[in-house]
Design a protein around this motif. Structure first.
Motif, PDB file in Angstrom:
ATOM      1  N   HIS A 121       0.827  -1.204   0.000  1.00 28.27           N
ATOM      2  CA  HIS A 121       0.000   0.000   0.000  1.00 28.27           C
ATOM      3  C   HIS A 121       0.865   1.259   0.000  1.00 28.27           C
ATOM      4  CE1 HIS A 121      -3.395  -2.563   1.780  1.00 28.27           C
ATOM      5  NE2 HIS A 121      -3.822  -2.111   0.608  1.00 28.27           N
ATOM      6  N   ALA A 122       0.594   2.161  -0.916  1.00 28.49           N
ATOM      7  CA  ALA A 122       1.370   3.397  -1.006  1.00 28.49           C
ATOM      8  C   ALA A 122       1.296   4.211   0.281  1.00 28.49           C
ATOM      9  CB  ALA A 122       0.884   4.233  -2.189  1.00 28.49           C
ATOM     10  N   GLU A 123       0.125   4.269   0.895  1.00 28.84           N
ATOM     11  CA  GLU A 123      -0.019   5.088   2.105  1.00 28.84           C
ATOM     12  C   GLU A 123       0.762   4.508   3.277  1.00 28.84           C
ATOM     13  OE1 GLU A 123      -1.136   8.149   4.677  1.00 28.84           O
ATOM     14  OE2 GLU A 123      -1.006   7.981   2.489  1.00 28.84           O
ATOM     15  N   VAL A 124       0.764   3.197   3.414  1.00 29.17           N
ATOM     16  CA  VAL A 124       1.566   2.580   4.475  1.00 29.17           C
ATOM     17  C   VAL A 124       3.048   2.819   4.204  1.00 29.17           C
ATOM     18  CG1 VAL A 124       2.155   0.416   5.637  1.00 29.17           C
ATOM     19  CG2 VAL A 124      -0.207   0.843   4.928  1.00 29.17           C
ATOM     20  N   ALA A 125       3.439   2.724   2.946  1.00 26.90           N
ATOM     21  CA  ALA A 125       4.824   2.999   2.581  1.00 26.90           C
ATOM     22  C   ALA A 125       5.209   4.427   2.957  1.00 26.90           C
ATOM     23  CB  ALA A 125       5.026   2.771   1.083  1.00 26.90           C
ATOM     24  N   ARG A 126       4.344   5.374   2.628  1.00 24.58           N
ATOM     25  CA  ARG A 126       4.645   6.779   2.928  1.00 24.58           C
ATOM     26  C   ARG A 126       4.836   6.990   4.425  1.00 24.58           C
ATOM     27  NH1 ARG A 126       2.199  11.020   4.785  1.00 24.58           N
ATOM     28  NH2 ARG A 126       0.181   9.971   4.972  1.00 24.58           N
ATOM     29  N   ARG A 127       3.932   6.448   5.236  1.00 19.45           N
ATOM     30  CA  ARG A 127       4.038   6.621   6.687  1.00 19.45           C
ATOM     31  C   ARG A 127       5.256   5.880   7.246  1.00 19.45           C
ATOM     32  NH1 ARG A 127      -2.127   6.228   9.124  1.00 19.45           N
ATOM     33  NH2 ARG A 127      -3.207   7.134   7.316  1.00 19.45           N
ATOM     34  N   THR A 134      13.861   2.837   5.483  1.00 21.08           N
ATOM     35  CA  THR A 134      14.694   3.224   4.338  1.00 21.08           C
ATOM     36  C   THR A 134      14.516   2.269   3.155  1.00 21.08           C
ATOM     37  OG1 THR A 134      16.511   2.085   5.478  1.00 21.08           O
ATOM     38  CG2 THR A 134      16.445   4.476   5.639  1.00 21.08           C
ATOM     39  N   VAL A 135      13.593   1.317   3.287  1.00 24.76           N
ATOM     40  CA  VAL A 135      13.275   0.391   2.196  1.00 24.76           C
ATOM     41  C   VAL A 135      11.783   0.090   2.246  1.00 24.76           C
ATOM     42  CG1 VAL A 135      13.715  -1.868   1.154  1.00 24.76           C
ATOM     43  CG2 VAL A 135      15.545  -0.718   2.418  1.00 24.76           C
ATOM     44  N   ILE A 136      11.175  -0.038   1.079  1.00 27.59           N
ATOM     45  CA  ILE A 136       9.813  -0.556   0.966  1.00 27.59           C
ATOM     46  C   ILE A 136       9.893  -1.893   0.230  1.00 27.59           C
ATOM     47  CG2 ILE A 136       7.508  -0.207   0.042  1.00 27.59           C
ATOM     48  CD1 ILE A 136       8.264   1.633   2.413  1.00 27.59           C
ATOM     49  N   ASN A 137       9.400  -2.934   0.889  1.00 26.10           N
ATOM     50  CA  ASN A 137       9.462  -4.295   0.376  1.00 26.10           C
ATOM     51  C   ASN A 137       8.063  -4.696  -0.092  1.00 26.10           C
ATOM     52  OD1 ASN A 137      10.117  -6.974  -0.156  1.00 26.10           O
ATOM     53  ND2 ASN A 137      10.043  -7.588   2.000  1.00 26.10           N
ATOM     54  N   ASP A 138       7.846  -4.588  -1.404  1.00 24.00           N
ATOM     55  CA  ASP A 138       6.526  -4.855  -1.978  1.00 24.00           C
ATOM     56  C   ASP A 138       6.494  -6.265  -2.553  1.00 24.00           C
ATOM     57  OD1 ASP A 138       4.115  -4.921  -3.271  1.00 24.00           O
ATOM     58  OD2 ASP A 138       4.585  -3.364  -4.724  1.00 24.00           O
ATOM     59  N   THR A 139       5.771  -7.169  -1.876  1.00 23.02           N
ATOM     60  CA  THR A 139       5.724  -8.567  -2.319  1.00 23.02           C
ATOM     61  C   THR A 139       4.694  -8.809  -3.411  1.00 23.02           C
ATOM     62  OG1 THR A 139       4.192  -9.117  -0.528  1.00 23.02           O
ATOM     63  CG2 THR A 139       6.540  -9.440  -0.102  1.00 23.02           C
ATOM     64  N   THR A 140       4.083  -7.758  -3.916  1.00 22.64           N
ATOM     65  CA  THR A 140       3.048  -7.920  -4.941  1.00 22.64           C
ATOM     66  C   THR A 140       3.434  -7.302  -6.286  1.00 22.64           C
ATOM     67  OG1 THR A 140       1.843  -5.887  -4.397  1.00 22.64           O
ATOM     68  CG2 THR A 140       1.284  -7.861  -3.127  1.00 22.64           C
ATOM     69  N   GLY A 141       4.682  -6.939  -6.456  1.00 26.99           N
ATOM     70  CA  GLY A 141       5.131  -6.453  -7.765  1.00 26.99           C
ATOM     71  C   GLY A 141       4.451  -5.184  -8.226  1.00 26.99           C
ATOM     72  N   LEU A 142       4.317  -4.209  -7.323  1.00 29.29           N
ATOM     73  CA  LEU A 142       3.727  -2.911  -7.640  1.00 29.29           C
ATOM     74  C   LEU A 142       2.247  -3.020  -8.007  1.00 29.29           C
ATOM     75  CD1 LEU A 142       6.654  -1.251  -9.653  1.00 29.29           C
ATOM     76  CD2 LEU A 142       6.149  -1.071  -7.207  1.00 29.29           C
ATOM     77  N   SER A 143       1.488  -3.765  -7.199  1.00 28.24           N
ATOM     78  CA  SER A 143       0.042  -3.855  -7.434  1.00 28.24           C
ATOM     79  C   SER A 143      -0.640  -2.510  -7.207  1.00 28.24           C
ATOM     80  CB  SER A 143      -0.573  -4.919  -6.516  1.00 28.24           C
ATOM     81  OG  SER A 143      -0.372  -4.599  -5.150  1.00 28.24           O
ATOM     82  N   ASP A 144      -0.083  -1.681  -6.336  1.00 19.09           N
ATOM     83  CA  ASP A 144      -0.565  -0.314  -6.130  1.00 19.09           C
ATOM     84  C   ASP A 144       0.333   0.604  -6.956  1.00 19.09           C
ATOM     85  OD1 ASP A 144      -1.180   2.265  -5.304  1.00 19.09           O
ATOM     86  OD2 ASP A 144      -1.251   1.769  -3.172  1.00 19.09           O
ATOM     87  N   PRO A 145      -0.159   1.166  -8.049  1.00 20.41           N
ATOM     88  CA  PRO A 145       0.698   1.967  -8.933  1.00 20.41           C
ATOM     89  C   PRO A 145       1.281   3.203  -8.272  1.00 20.41           C
ATOM     90  CG  PRO A 145      -1.625   2.177  -9.550  1.00 20.41           C
ATOM     91  CD  PRO A 145      -1.551   1.071  -8.551  1.00 20.41           C
ATOM     92  N   GLU A 146       0.671   3.653  -7.175  1.00 21.74           N
ATOM     93  CA  GLU A 146       1.184   4.844  -6.501  1.00 21.74           C
ATOM     94  C   GLU A 146       2.396   4.556  -5.625  1.00 21.74           C
ATOM     95  OE1 GLU A 146       0.328   8.035  -6.976  1.00 21.74           O
ATOM     96  OE2 GLU A 146      -0.814   7.140  -8.616  1.00 21.74           O
ATOM     97  N   LEU A 147       2.607   3.273  -5.303  1.00 22.81           N
ATOM     98  CA  LEU A 147       3.694   2.959  -4.376  1.00 22.81           C
ATOM     99  C   LEU A 147       5.051   3.377  -4.931  1.00 22.81           C
ATOM    100  CD1 LEU A 147       3.986  -0.033  -2.042  1.00 22.81           C
ATOM    101  CD2 LEU A 147       5.948   0.507  -3.478  1.00 22.81           C
ATOM    102  N   ALA A 148       5.288   3.125  -6.209  1.00 27.76           N
ATOM    103  CA  ALA A 148       6.568   3.507  -6.797  1.00 27.76           C
ATOM    104  C   ALA A 148       6.774   5.020  -6.737  1.00 27.76           C
ATOM    105  CB  ALA A 148       6.652   3.017  -8.235  1.00 27.76           C
ATOM    106  N   HIS A 149       5.699   5.786  -6.900  1.00 30.24           N
ATOM    107  CA  HIS A 149       5.814   7.248  -6.817  1.00 30.24           C
ATOM    108  C   HIS A 149       6.183   7.691  -5.401  1.00 30.24           C
ATOM    109  CE1 HIS A 149       4.384   8.026 -10.890  1.00 30.24           C
ATOM    110  NE2 HIS A 149       3.435   7.120 -10.688  1.00 30.24           N
TER     111      HIS A 149
END
Length: 312
Positions: A121-127, A134-149
């Motif tokens: 989730h992009a919002e959880v990543a942001r918080r 210092t790292v975001i570990n996304d196990t879903t291959g960018l399922s939320d397109p905003e996470l990379a942003h």
């Protein structure tokens, strides 16, 4: 067994040093040279239904204690999650953040260790980044397109993992015509998405996603052919610890998979893995450091045996 079979087996087991495009990575307060070292990532799940510990670190104080214990045992990196990957009811974003962020904040106040947040989730990543991850570990291959942003707008590193299902949904009987080639193609495409969103290449790590929408035979073949993933040229993370492909291979319960997990981790390091994500930190640190020394990536802690006038 034919001569071709022997040759193929020998090629699969030979040591592979990955051709990294940017081997030196600064992640938070730490700099890693992945041409000469392997990072050990400890797993801390603040969930009541986690795959391995069944909620043992769900309480905030237990999660913080586990994180600090991992650092004391030699972890380079602590991965904190608030929602399981396995199929089930979705964890609301607000609840996931409330689970993860206090652990990140407490660990950051006590240590400069690399901290990652396991979230899609992009919002959880942001918080999480705001709290000190210092790292975001996304196990879903960018399922939320905003996470990379979100990652692009920070200084954090992004882990891109191969998985096929929508988050927390079933994916029965996964099929691959060529498991390693298809995973590599998926990761290359997701890397391009991250680059397009503004995440620089030197802040991307890849994970082929053992057992994630894969059966045991897929995960074994992926392990055997891991160099095809490492050849992409970005640091490769492997999350093997206590997974079902190890349990099914050895007929062991989740509490009895340490030896199999260590064997898989060591083999993956020889095939180019440079980050290993694990539950049992101290044992894995010892196995990885020994592997580094055998590969000539690390000096022994000391040398006394048969080094002087008298044998020791």
């Amino acid at each position: 067994m034919t001569a071709t079979d022997v040759k193929t087996g020998a090629q699969a087991s030979a040591v592979f040093m990955p051709p990294l495009t940017s081997s030196v990575r600064t992640i938070g307060a730490h700099t890693f040279d992945f041409s000469r070292q392997v990072a050990v990532m400890a797993i801390v799940n603040r969930t009541p239904d986690s795959f391995y510990d069944g909620g043992r670190t769900f309480a905030l104080d237990r999660a913080v204690e586990a994180s600090l214990r991992a650092v004391a045992e030699g972890a380079d990196w602590v991965d904190i999650g608030g929602a399981p990957f396995a199929p089930g009811l979705a964890v609301p974003v607000e609840e996931e953040a409330e689970r993860v962020v206090p652990v990140v904040a407490a660990l950051r106040a006590a240590s400069d260790v690399v901290i990652s947040v396991d979230t899609f989730h992009a919002e959880v990543a942001r918080r999480g980044i705001e709290a000190g991850a210092t790292v975001i570990n996304d196990t879903t291959g960018l399922s939320d397109p905003e996470l990379a942003h979100v990652v692009a707008d920070s200084e954090a590193t992004l882990v891109i993992t191969h998985s096929l299902a929508s988050p927390r949904t079933q994916y029965p009987r996964p099929h691959y015509d060529d498991v390693a080639a298809e995973i590599a193609a998926f990761l290359r495409e997701r890397i391009e998405r991250a680059l397009s969103a503004g995440v620089p290449e030197e802040r991307i790590v890849i994970d082929p996603g053992h057992d994630l929408n894969k059966n045991t035979l897929h995960s074994l073949e992926l392990t055997r052919r891991l160099r095809e993933i490492a050849e992409i040229g970005l640091p490769t993370l492997v999350a093997l610890s206590n997974k079902d492909f190890i349990g099914e291979t050895l007929d062991r319960s989740r509490a009895e998979r340490l030896e199999g997990s260590l064997a898989a981790a060591v083999f993956c390091v020889t095939q180019g893995a440079r980050i290993v994500r694990v539950h049992e930190v101290a044992q894995t640190v010892a196995a990885v450091r020994m592997t580094e020394a055998i590969l000539g990536m690390r000096e022994p802690a000391y040398t006394r045996h048969n080094m002087g006038d008298a044998n020791e």
